[in-house]
Enzyme design. Structure first.
Site, PDB file in Angstrom:
ATOM      1  N   ASP A 123       2.522   2.639   2.611  1.00 27.80           N
ATOM      2  CA  ASP A 123       2.164   3.086   4.100  1.00 27.80           C
ATOM      3  C   ASP A 123       3.354   3.129   4.810  1.00 27.80           C
ATOM      4  OD1 ASP A 123      -0.345   4.320   2.771  1.00 27.80           O
ATOM      5  OD2 ASP A 123      -1.278   2.968   4.084  1.00 27.80           O
ATOM      6  N   CYS A 169       0.853  -1.018   0.084  1.00 27.35           N
ATOM      7  CA  CYS A 169      -0.161   0.082   0.187  1.00 27.35           C
ATOM      8  C   CYS A 169       0.879   1.142  -0.118  1.00 27.35           C
ATOM      9  CB  CYS A 169      -0.792   0.041   1.221  1.00 27.35           C
ATOM     10  SG  CYS A 169      -0.406  -0.107   2.158  1.00 27.35           S
ATOM     11  N   CYS A 209      -2.515  -3.577   8.231  1.00 27.62           N
ATOM     12  CA  CYS A 209      -2.294  -1.816   8.968  1.00 27.62           C
ATOM     13  C   CYS A 209      -2.020  -2.071  10.662  1.00 27.62           C
ATOM     14  CB  CYS A 209      -3.865  -1.031   8.814  1.00 27.62           C
ATOM     15  SG  CYS A 209      -4.259  -1.234   7.671  1.00 27.62           S
ATOM     16  N   CYS A 266      -3.388   5.173   5.693  1.00 30.72           N
ATOM     17  CA  CYS A 266      -4.099   5.173   6.055  1.00 30.72           C
ATOM     18  C   CYS A 266      -5.093   5.344   7.755  1.00 30.72           C
ATOM     19  CB  CYS A 266      -5.169   3.233   5.864  1.00 30.72           C
ATOM     20  SG  CYS A 266      -4.496   2.365   6.549  1.00 30.72           S
TER      21      CYS A 266
HETATM   22 FE1  FES Z   1      -1.615   0.860   4.537  1.00 29.93          FE
HETATM   23 FE2  FES Z   1      -3.416   0.251   6.041  1.00 29.93          FE
HETATM   24  S1  FES Z   1      -3.959   0.091   3.642  1.00 29.93           S
HETATM   25  S2  FES Z   1      -1.488   0.222   6.629  1.00 29.93           S
END
Ligand code: FES
Length: 128
Positions: A37, A35, A104, A60
């Protein structure tokens, strides 16, 4: 049922312990390649107790809520105990996360582990 619990929404909208600690004793940064992140965790440690903790998360809602909750859970804890914090415990404290959002909370667990590892490595280097 709403996608997110009230607790997730609360920690997402009013995250606790956001920021950086300039003179942190341990810093951990982790990311999720899928993702994209990123989460960074800063620890201030005294006598093996986590005196302060702050985080920055570029991610997110679940990642922000997870880091916020995780910092609250480890603040004031002995390092040994904080190192045992699992993403499952963080998700439970948030009254659950949707299954596909569990990864996450893993970021929060990993960021804390990395920050503790960083602190320990610094200590080892000092004694050399
Ligand atoms: Fe990547 Fe939540 S979608 S940490």
């Amino acid at each position: 049922m709403a996608l997110y619990s009230d607790k997730v929404m609360d920690h997402f909208l009013n995250p606790r312990n956001v920021g950086i600690i300039e003179d942190a004793d341990g810093v951990g940064e982790v990311g999720n390649a899928k993702c994209g992140d990123i989460m960074k965790m800063y620890l201030k440690i005294e006598d093996d107790i986590i005196k302060d903790v702050k985080f920055e998360t570029f991610g997110c809602a679940s990642a922000i809520a997870s880091s916020s909750m995780a910092t609250e859970m480890i603040k004031g804890q002995p390092l040994e105990q904080a190192a045992q914090l699992t993403n499952k415990a963080v998700a439970e404290a948030l009254d659950g996360l949707p299954g596909y959002k569990m990864h996450c909370s893993v970021l929060a667990q990993e960021a804390i582990h990395e920050a503790i590892k960083n602190y320990e490595e610094k200590g080892e280097n000092k004694n050399e």
